[in-house]
Design an enzyme around this catalytic site. Structure first.
Site: not given
Length: 176
Positions: A44-46, A134, A171, A173
């Protein structure tokens, strides 16, 4: 089905729901007395699965986010803009936290921390006093303060002279 096809080893990869499914299958196999070894591979990318340091997919998603934020910074700097960059992380802010730290964001908003708009405004005031024209604020998609658009609008109302933009990486990522 497992018994019919004589499945003795079952590998499954995925996130929280997938690991929960592995657990249920394993318990069911024990309950019915069928010998099948079940192995869940955390992916899972999380990066939010208990007992793992880094899940499969997290490193790629993090690096994809960092690369995108570095590119956004070029635009922010050359046009004196404030960018709010949303990264994935509905319930976990690992991508936001680590990409924000790695890219020098002035603010990082994650679902695990109770953020306030006043704190964010104070951060902008400090940056302004330091002569910063910035900035980048990284926001996890699950931020409790509101959507990235609500946060950007509130900031625009609080600092009308700022040129504020929103970038949702979404998405990109996951696809990396």
């Amino acid at each position: 089905i497992f018994k019919k096809y004589d499945v003795r080893y079952f590998f499954y990869n995925g996130g929280n729901d997938s690991m929960d499914t592995c657990n249920k299958i394993s318990k069911y196999m024990q309950k019915v007395g069928y010998e099948c070894r079940v192995m869940g591979v955390p992916k899972t990318i999380d990066n939010d699965l208990y007992g793992t340091d880094f899940t499969i997919g997290y490193d790629t998603a993090l690096n994809t986010a960092m690369e995108a934020i570095d590119k956004i910074r070029d635009t922010a700097t050359s046009h004196n803009r404030i960018f709010f960059v949303e990264v994935m992380g509905r319930d976990a802010g690992f991508i936001a936290l680590n990409s924000g730290l790695a890219t020098g964001a002035i603010g990082i908003l994650i679902p695990e921390k109770k953020d306030s708009i006043e704190e964010l405004f104070a951060t902008f005031e400090r940056a302004e006093k330091a002569g910063k024209a910035s900035s980048i604020v990284v926001v996890a998609e699950g931020e409790k303060l509101g959507s990235i658009y609500d946060i950007a609008k509130a900031t625009q109302n609080g600092f009308p002279s700022y040129d504020i933009r929103v970038a949702v990486l979404g998405h990109i990522q996951r696809g990396g």
